[in-house]
Design an enzyme around this catalytic site. Structure first.
Site, short mmCIF file in Angstrom:
data_model
loop_
_atom_site.label_atom_id
_atom_site.label_comp_id
_atom_site.label_asym_id
_atom_site.label_seq_id
_atom_site.Cartn_x
_atom_site.Cartn_y
_atom_site.Cartn_z
N TRP A 18 -0.38 20.25 -4.77
CA TRP A 18 0.69 19.23 -5.18
C TRP A 18 1.10 18.73 -3.81
O TRP A 18 1.28 17.68 -3.73
CB TRP A 18 1.72 19.68 -6.11
CG TRP A 18 1.20 19.90 -7.52
CD1 TRP A 18 0.91 20.98 -8.21
CD2 TRP A 18 0.53 18.97 -8.50
NE1 TRP A 18 0.39 20.96 -9.49
CE2 TRP A 18 0.25 19.58 -9.54
CE3 TRP A 18 0.15 17.51 -8.20
CZ2 TRP A 18 -0.44 18.93 -10.82
CZ3 TRP A 18 -0.17 16.78 -9.43
CH2 TRP A 18 -0.66 17.61 -10.53
N ASP B 73 9.99 19.31 -4.32
CA ASP B 73 9.43 19.24 -5.55
C ASP B 73 9.54 20.49 -6.29
O ASP B 73 9.02 21.66 -5.81
CB ASP B 73 7.82 18.82 -5.27
CG ASP B 73 7.15 18.91 -6.55
OD1 ASP B 73 7.55 19.04 -7.67
OD2 ASP B 73 6.07 18.50 -6.54
N LYS C 214 7.41 21.36 -17.69
CA LYS C 214 7.17 22.61 -17.11
C LYS C 214 8.26 23.43 -17.79
O LYS C 214 8.10 24.32 -18.54
CB LYS C 214 6.85 22.81 -15.68
CG LYS C 214 5.68 22.67 -15.14
CD LYS C 214 5.08 21.27 -14.68
CE LYS C 214 3.61 21.23 -14.52
NZ LYS C 214 3.60 20.45 -13.54
C1 LIG Z 1 3.06 19.61 -12.52
C2 LIG Z 1 3.22 19.23 -11.09
C3 LIG Z 1 3.30 17.91 -10.65
C4 LIG Z 1 2.73 16.72 -11.01
O1 LIG Z 1 3.55 16.16 -12.16
P1 LIG Z 1 3.33 15.08 -13.18
O2 LIG Z 1 4.66 14.72 -13.89
O3 LIG Z 1 2.11 15.35 -13.84
O4 LIG Z 1 3.08 13.93 -12.24
C5 LIG Z 1 3.93 17.77 -9.27
N1 LIG Z 1 4.24 18.90 -8.64
C6 LIG Z 1 4.36 20.33 -9.03
C7 LIG Z 1 4.95 21.34 -8.39
C8 LIG Z 1 3.81 20.40 -10.32
O5 LIG Z 1 3.70 21.64 -11.02
#
Ligand SMILES: *Cc1c(COP(=O)(O)O)cnc(C)c1O
Length: 360
Positions: free
Chosen positions: A102, A172, A196
């Site tokens: 990511w 993030d 999540k």
């Molecule tokens: C799942 C995830 C993403 C991507 O998320 P989307 O909402 O599908 O764009 C980005 N960063 C992390 C750390 C993730 O776990």
């Protein structure tokens, strides 16, 4: 109805009481004669939902007054672009830490907008640890520093948040927001896709310090400008109304469960049970360095791809689902988000022992 234990990394398990409440309220929300999905986003009832969702999130995390909470769409992946589009507005430079798939995507996207420097990376070690980041590595002129606090695919997490001084830290937190106590004042901006640890897919939460809003270059599309969403209270256009409603129910559930302090205690306990079992095992191992392990996403491997496949298949038959590791790393991965009860982890560990006994 049989519920299974869903160890998926995302979209992931939601608290059963939340799903049951949504089910009860589905066709007739608060005597409106309508579902939340059918309510106008400008209606009084929806205004109450979004206001309460924000209030609860602020209370749970302890978000300071000088931060805005935005409910947007596009997922964390859209934030990979919105962050540089909005924040690269002085030197045009930003520092990124590369800790996994990511992070790499965030870096790739940011490179389209400015001068991006990777100041630390664990890519050479297959992302099995979090690299050291100290303030001397940071460019004082950078518009921001970006980290991924929890690496969903690799199973690593920052246990110490780097001190970036005057340079705003952007994080993030898609896979660990609300999993433990958090000091928002260490960050300039935090973002997380909801699917999540917050609610269903389609909603993204952004927590942004007010002074970082309003300096975006003119040519930024309105929908991608934080100011648009901040000025309109996340109601510039139709927001993901049902997702916001579900998030509100999750926040209520979290509060009732004792808030983030209690969540953190339970999450640490759950992770410990699984890590202890891996440690004890002669069949399963963790690919992640001890000091960098995530309490949310826990990858583990057995001794062969065949054994991994058999494990995943037999676990599924026992109601332990979505344990397959990410396609880029293989093996197994158990995601232990807030909604995963301790009984789920205990069942997994019991099954791991049974499997090992039989397989040896
Ligand atoms: C799942 C995830 C993403 C991507 O998320 P989307 O909402 O599908 O764009 C980005 N960063 C992390 C750390 C993730 O776990």
């Amino acid at each position: 109805m049989e519920r299974i234990y869903n160890f998926s990394a995302g979209p992931s398990i939601l608290p059963l009481p939340v799903l049951e409440r949504a089910q009860r309220e589905l066709v007739n929300y608060a005597d409106s004669g309508m579902s939340v999905m059918e309510l106008s986003h400008r209606s009084e009832l929806f205004t109450e939902i979004i206001t309460e969702a924000e209030r609860l999130l602020r209370e749970l995390i302890g978000i300071p007054k000088n931060y805005k909470v935005l409910f947007v769409q596009g997922g964390a992946s859209q934030q990979f672009a919105m962050v540089p589009m909005n924040l690269l507005n002085k030197s045009g430079k930003a520092d990124y830490v590369n800790t996994g798939s990511w992070s790499k995507k965030a870096i790739k996207e940011a490179e389209k907008y400015g001068d991006i420097r990777v100041i630390a990376s664990s890519e050479n070690a297959k992302f099995t640890h979090i690299p050291t980041v100290d303030s001397s590595m940071i460019d004082r002129e950078a518009d921001y520093v970006h980290i991924t606090t929890n690496n969903t695919i690799e199973g690593t997490a920052f246990h110490d948040i780097p001190d970036t001084g005057e340079v705003p830290l952007v994080a993030d937190m898609s896979s660990n927001i609300l999993s433990e106590e958090l000091d928002v004042s260490q960050f300039g901006l935090i973002y997380a896709g909801a699917q999540k640890n917050i609610g269903p897919a389609g909603l993204t939460v952004v927590i942004i310090r007010e002074d970082l809003i309003g300096k975006t270059p003119e040519n930024c599309p309105a929908m991608l400008n934080y100011e648009t969403h901040s000025d309109s209270g996340s109601l510039y256009n139709t927001p993901p109304t049902f997702g916001i409603y579900m998030a509100k129910l999750v926040f209520e559930w979290l509060k009732q469960a004792g808030g983030l302090k209690e969540m953190e205690r339970m999450n640490r306990d759950k992770a410990q049970i699984l890590y202890d079992s891996i440690e004890k095992s002669d069949l399963f191992t963790s690919p992640v360095d001890k000091g960098s392990r995530s309490i949310m996403n826990i990858p583990f491997v057995s001794t062969s791809a065949e054994a991994d496949a058999a494990f995943i298949k037999e676990a599924k038959a026992k109601g332990l689902e979505t344990l397959k590791g990410h396609r880029s790393v293989g093996g197994m991965r158990a995601s232990l988000y807030n909604a995963m009860p301790i009984e789920g982890v205990e069942s997994l560990v019991t099954f791991m022992e049974e499997f090992e006994h039989k397989y040896k």
